[in-house]
Design an enzyme around this catalytic site. Sequence first.
Site, PDB file in Angstrom:
ATOM      1  N   ASP A   1      -2.787  -5.748  -8.457  1.00 42.66           N
ATOM      2  CA  ASP A   1      -1.972  -4.989  -7.992  1.00 42.66           C
ATOM      3  C   ASP A   1      -1.575  -4.020  -9.474  1.00 42.66           C
ATOM      4  OD1 ASP A   1      -1.025  -5.085  -4.685  1.00 42.66           O
ATOM      5  OD2 ASP A   1      -2.746  -5.309  -5.842  1.00 42.66           O
TER       6      ASP A   1
ATOM      7  N   ASP B   1      -1.145  -0.725 -11.200  1.00 44.13           N
ATOM      8  CA  ASP B   1       0.081  -0.070 -11.895  1.00 44.13           C
ATOM      9  C   ASP B   1       0.221   0.583 -12.780  1.00 44.13           C
ATOM     10  OD1 ASP B   1       0.776  -0.329  -8.594  1.00 44.13           O
ATOM     11  OD2 ASP B   1       2.257  -1.470  -8.924  1.00 44.13           O
TER      12      ASP B   1
ATOM     13  N   SER C   1       6.157   4.978   3.049  1.00 44.19           N
ATOM     14  CA  SER C   1       6.044   4.067   3.029  1.00 44.19           C
ATOM     15  C   SER C   1       7.493   4.463   1.606  1.00 44.19           C
ATOM     16  CB  SER C   1       5.380   4.540   1.547  1.00 44.19           C
ATOM     17  OG  SER C   1       5.331   5.597   1.020  1.00 44.19           O
ATOM     18  N   LEU C   2       7.568   3.297   0.223  1.00 46.80           N
ATOM     19  CA  LEU C   2       8.989   3.223  -0.320  1.00 46.80           C
ATOM     20  C   LEU C   2       8.956   3.864  -2.153  1.00 46.80           C
ATOM     21  CD1 LEU C   2      10.659  -0.156   1.072  1.00 46.80           C
ATOM     22  CD2 LEU C   2      11.894   2.281   1.932  1.00 46.80           C
TER      23      LEU C   2
ATOM     24  N   GLU D   1      16.950  -7.039   2.107  1.00 50.43           N
ATOM     25  CA  GLU D   1      15.615  -8.344   1.937  1.00 50.43           C
ATOM     26  C   GLU D   1      14.497  -8.099   0.962  1.00 50.43           C
ATOM     27  OE1 GLU D   1      14.033  -6.061   5.593  1.00 50.43           O
ATOM     28  OE2 GLU D   1      15.657  -4.764   5.285  1.00 50.43           O
TER      29      GLU D   1
ATOM     30  N   LYS E   1      11.066  -7.692   0.227  1.00 52.84           N
ATOM     31  CA  LYS E   1       9.988  -7.163   0.147  1.00 52.84           C
ATOM     32  C   LYS E   1       8.206  -8.432   0.411  1.00 52.84           C
ATOM     33  CE  LYS E   1       7.991  -2.397  -1.265  1.00 52.84           C
ATOM     34  NZ  LYS E   1       6.184  -2.761  -1.212  1.00 52.84           N
TER      35      LYS E   1
ATOM     36  N   ASP F   1       4.824  -9.202   0.367  1.00 53.08           N
ATOM     37  CA  ASP F   1       3.199  -8.708  -0.071  1.00 53.08           C
ATOM     38  C   ASP F   1       2.503  -9.287   0.924  1.00 53.08           C
ATOM     39  OD1 ASP F   1       1.488  -6.943  -2.045  1.00 53.08           O
ATOM     40  OD2 ASP F   1       1.793  -8.967  -3.362  1.00 53.08           O
TER      41      ASP F   1
ATOM     42  N   ARG G   1      -0.859   0.710   9.711  1.00 50.32           N
ATOM     43  CA  ARG G   1       0.026   1.374   8.644  1.00 50.32           C
ATOM     44  C   ARG G   1      -1.050   3.031   8.929  1.00 50.32           C
ATOM     45  NH1 ARG G   1       0.780   3.963   4.132  1.00 50.32           N
ATOM     46  NH2 ARG G   1       2.811   4.766   3.999  1.00 50.32           N
TER      47      ARG G   1
ATOM     48  N   GLU H   1       6.632  -7.671   8.462  1.00 45.39           N
ATOM     49  CA  GLU H   1       5.069  -6.751   7.831  1.00 45.39           C
ATOM     50  C   GLU H   1       3.909  -8.250   8.026  1.00 45.39           C
ATOM     51  OE1 GLU H   1       5.484  -5.034   5.181  1.00 45.39           O
ATOM     52  OE2 GLU H   1       4.022  -5.717   3.694  1.00 45.39           O
TER      53      GLU H   1
ATOM     54  N   TYR I   1      11.123  -6.846  10.447  1.00 41.85           N
ATOM     55  CA  TYR I   1      11.901  -5.943   9.703  1.00 41.85           C
ATOM     56  C   TYR I   1      12.983  -4.435  10.009  1.00 41.85           C
ATOM     57  CZ  TYR I   1       7.990  -3.607   7.274  1.00 41.85           C
ATOM     58  OH  TYR I   1       6.593  -2.407   6.845  1.00 41.85           O
TER      59      TYR I   1
ATOM     60  N   LYS J   1      11.362  -3.589  -7.404  1.00 41.84           N
ATOM     61  CA  LYS J   1      10.736  -4.186  -8.047  1.00 41.84           C
ATOM     62  C   LYS J   1      10.871  -5.978  -8.670  1.00 41.84           C
ATOM     63  CE  LYS J   1       6.489  -3.026  -6.672  1.00 41.84           C
ATOM     64  NZ  LYS J   1       5.139  -2.209  -6.041  1.00 41.84           N
TER      65      LYS J   1
ATOM     66  N   CYS K   1     -13.507 -23.099 -40.881  1.00 43.28           N
ATOM     67  CA  CYS K   1     -11.627 -22.695 -40.918  1.00 43.28           C
ATOM     68  C   CYS K   1     -11.328 -21.809 -41.699  1.00 43.28           C
ATOM     69  CB  CYS K   1     -11.541 -24.022 -41.157  1.00 43.28           C
ATOM     70  SG  CYS K   1      -9.767 -24.264 -40.940  1.00 43.28           S
TER      71      CYS K   1
ATOM     72  N   CYS L   1      -9.027 -23.233 -43.982  1.00 41.72           N
ATOM     73  CA  CYS L   1      -9.132 -24.724 -45.421  1.00 41.72           C
ATOM     74  C   CYS L   1      -9.928 -23.921 -45.634  1.00 41.72           C
ATOM     75  CB  CYS L   1      -8.528 -25.762 -44.707  1.00 41.72           C
ATOM     76  SG  CYS L   1     -10.117 -26.524 -43.633  1.00 41.72           S
TER      77      CYS L   1
ATOM     78  N   CYS M   1     -12.926 -27.621 -36.538  1.00 44.67           N
ATOM     79  CA  CYS M   1     -11.594 -27.824 -37.759  1.00 44.67           C
ATOM     80  C   CYS M   1     -11.810 -29.896 -38.884  1.00 44.67           C
ATOM     81  CB  CYS M   1     -10.751 -27.492 -39.251  1.00 44.67           C
ATOM     82  SG  CYS M   1     -10.269 -27.598 -40.423  1.00 44.67           S
TER      83      CYS M   1
ATOM     84  N   CYS N   1      -6.384 -30.928 -43.087  1.00 46.69           N
ATOM     85  CA  CYS N   1      -6.596 -28.963 -43.291  1.00 46.69           C
ATOM     86  C   CYS N   1      -4.752 -29.225 -42.630  1.00 46.69           C
ATOM     87  CB  CYS N   1      -7.129 -28.486 -41.384  1.00 46.69           C
ATOM     88  SG  CYS N   1      -6.841 -27.031 -41.567  1.00 46.69           S
TER      89      CYS N   1
HETATM   90  S1  IVH Z   1      10.960  -1.638   4.898  1.00 47.85           S
HETATM   91  C1  IVH Z   1      10.777   3.426   5.447  1.00 47.85           C
HETATM   92  N1  IVH Z   1      11.400  -3.585   4.600  1.00 47.85           N
HETATM   93  O1  IVH Z   1       6.499  -2.026   1.544  1.00 47.85           O
HETATM   94  C2  IVH Z   1       9.685   2.486   5.017  1.00 47.85           C
HETATM   95  N2  IVH Z   1       9.269  -2.676   4.104  1.00 47.85           N
HETATM   96  O2  IVH Z   1       6.216  -0.054   0.222  1.00 47.85           O
HETATM   97  C3  IVH Z   1      10.296   0.935   6.079  1.00 47.85           C
HETATM   98  N3  IVH Z   1       7.095  -3.867   3.215  1.00 47.85           N
HETATM   99  O3  IVH Z   1       4.661   0.076   4.110  1.00 47.85           O
HETATM  100  C4  IVH Z   1       9.679  -0.777   5.463  1.00 47.85           C
HETATM  101  N4  IVH Z   1       8.684  -5.734   3.411  1.00 47.85           N
HETATM  102  O4  IVH Z   1       4.683  -2.726   4.503  1.00 47.85           O
HETATM  103  C5  IVH Z   1      10.658  -3.008   4.629  1.00 47.85           C
HETATM  104  N5  IVH Z   1      11.392  -5.852   4.109  1.00 47.85           N
HETATM  105  C6  IVH Z   1      10.823  -5.602   3.938  1.00 47.85           C
HETATM  106  C7  IVH Z   1       9.586  -5.030   3.397  1.00 47.85           C
HETATM  107  C8  IVH Z   1       8.018  -4.096   3.677  1.00 47.85           C
HETATM  108  C9  IVH Z   1       7.671  -4.953   3.055  1.00 47.85           C
HETATM  109  C10 IVH Z   1       6.270  -3.305   2.789  1.00 47.85           C
HETATM  110  C11 IVH Z   1       6.115  -2.368   4.926  1.00 47.85           C
HETATM  111  C12 IVH Z   1       5.694  -1.157   4.332  1.00 47.85           C
HETATM  112  C13 IVH Z   1       6.037  -0.765   2.191  1.00 47.85           C
HETATM  113  C14 IVH Z   1       6.668   0.239   1.606  1.00 47.85           C
END
Ligand code: IVH
Length: 694
Positions: free
Chosen positions: A49, A53, A98-99, A129, A131, A133, A152, A207, A259, A345, A439, A442, A457, A462
């Site tokens: 990833d 990115d 998403s965020l 909290e 995040k 993966d 999702r 998650e 979450y 991140k 080399c 030398c 070498c 050397c």
């Molecule tokens: S809150 C408004 N809390 O991150 C979206 N997301 O980029 C609410 N994720 O699709 C997400 N840990 O799969 C939230 N503690 C956490 C999370 C979390 C992982 C993932 C989630 C979401 C993505 C957002």
Amino acid sequence: MVLFLFWFAILVVLIMDKKQAKSRVEKLKDEINHHRYLYHVLDKPQISDSAWDSLKHELSELENKFPDLIAPDSPTQRVGGKPLPFFKKVSHSAPMLSLEDVFTKEEFEAWLARISKIVPTDKLDFFGELKVDGFAMSLTYKKGILNIGSTRGDGKVGEDVTENIKTIQAIPLKLREPKESEIKNIGLNPDKVLKLISNGEIEVRGEVFMNKSVFEKINLEQKKLGLAEYANPRNTAAGSVRQLDPKLAAKRMLDFLAYSLVIDLGQTEHNQEHSLLKLLGFKTDTEARELKNVKEVESFWNEIHKKREKMAWEIDGLVISVNSNQTFSKLGVVGKAPRGAVAFKFPGKEATTKVLDIIIQVGRTGVLTPVAVLDAVDINGVNVTRATLHNEDEIRRLDIRIGDTVIVQRAGDVIPDVVNVLKNLRPKNSKEFNFPKKCPVCAGEVKRLEGEAAYKCINKKCPAQHREGLYHFVSKKAFNIVGLGPEIIDKLVDESLIKDSSDIFKLEPKNLLGLEGFAEISADKLVASIQKSKKISLARFIYSLGIIHVGEETANLLAVYFNSIENLSLASEEDLKKVPGVGEKATSSIKKWLEDKENKELLKKLLKEVEVQRPPKLSKKLAGKTFVLTGTLESLSRDSAKEKIRLMGGDVSSSVSKETDYVVAGENAGSKFDKAEKLGVKIISERELLKMLE
Ligand code: IVH
């Protein structure tokens, strides 16, 4: 030369005209799309990833510079992917958003400044909290019973994977009914909550993920069966949930962290949601906490970033939300992300960059290592300008050329390496690299030893090998001379102030004063540091000699067996063969080293300067016991814990297996802890270890 190339590369970027930018944009778009397809559609990613990115970052930078190159089909212009056709589709009650990502303190503060235009931010409370993966899952409970689990998908419509996620132990099939007092304690109305549990519909989001130890185990099995290994825990988890056969999914031992709660149960703050989720029987993040201000957000980020590698599952950052739900709603949604939260991140472990040159480094043992000189790139907070290419075979395997765009990885403290070459981005004028026949330092003869991938070498004199030998001599695990690193060694050698390692101990402050960067105080300090290092354990002394195939472990074994440097220097090959744990290669290399006339001289000179301490008499209390250390120990450093265990006759290993007798678990013990639990290996605390060491 390197500096010149660096500035040259900068210049090239600056004068990159629009035509060139357009062609690069096209190529990048194709490449990003290709990897998107591999990842989202086929579930078979070829790059990580963070590498992906990194490509997107280059594209968006070019688009920022030339905004009219932004096309509607650009990967920068969208989020998400389509659901797969295999499962029943489910429409989400509210979109699964998403965020927005922020990577730095400045970007986080910019987010705050943006929302301060809508709501007052001076007294704003945050909730932070992990995040995780993994991938998002929506769970709906009807009358307290799990009804549907869905992915999702594209945010509006997901896939019904209920049967598969039912196999996840962390997901309750029936909601727990909290006690009235428990509900009151978190500031909610028990009647309302209990009524909705027993009669209404409740939606929980969280998650799904795979623990690192489970992932490692699965890959080990794949390897044993001669099958392809999986790329990362998240994709393996996603693949498992998309298995059409739930029995297969069950084998994967997935995990779930809740979450958010979509339904209104009277909660006014996000932290209440976490507390309530826990009461309802969900696993929640134990690191999550309220944060009073930006400073607390930043220190939370730093704290978790440090612990990241040791965590049992992968995390790629923090989610920071405005704690008040009312303010959160007021902030609304921009595009597909709520304005009231961000993903803060952690830096990726991989990035893409260009290869400016390939050079050869000559090591202490004469091994020629090809190194890629890179266009400087930030990976996980470190400015990376070089990556090892290991050997000629690796250059062939990667098919790497000067000018290529490559994916560079930096994991832990190891030297960064090139994991992949993005061939589609190869420029026409890329240059192949031919391994030198001599080399480069030398001009001596180089030979590829039988059965080995490395060229060496073979000139004992050397200068490169000599310098590397000196670097090794003063390094942390050898004489550990604080303040004397490769740069100063280079100066001392260049000025002929030292010829061999024994000369280091003859240095006086006045010798150093003439050197660039030294004044009276610093010269005194370095000489004091050298003098302090003169008392050395036998094991470290043996290690410092830099004998080929004699690493830290073998040096320890030799020290324990021979008990003095005199005994070791008089050892015959027969004697050496008797040392338990020392292999044939090491034995013959030690013999050769000891017989060499120049080495004999050097040893004599060294012993005049330093004081080698014999190992203390061994207690056999821990003989035959194997230990594995995991997590952070409180009162002992890892190295001293290892040394103490070894001194009592025990062994220390780096990985847990059935043969392990004890796993010592410190704070934040990671995957080794899980593995020990699974294999039924005894897990002990630091306190228990200290007791054994008494
Ligand atoms: S809150 C408004 N809390 O991150 C979206 N997301 O980029 C609410 N994720 O699709 C997400 N840990 O799969 C939230 N503690 C956490 C999370 C979390 C992982 C993932 C989630 C979401 C993505 C957002």
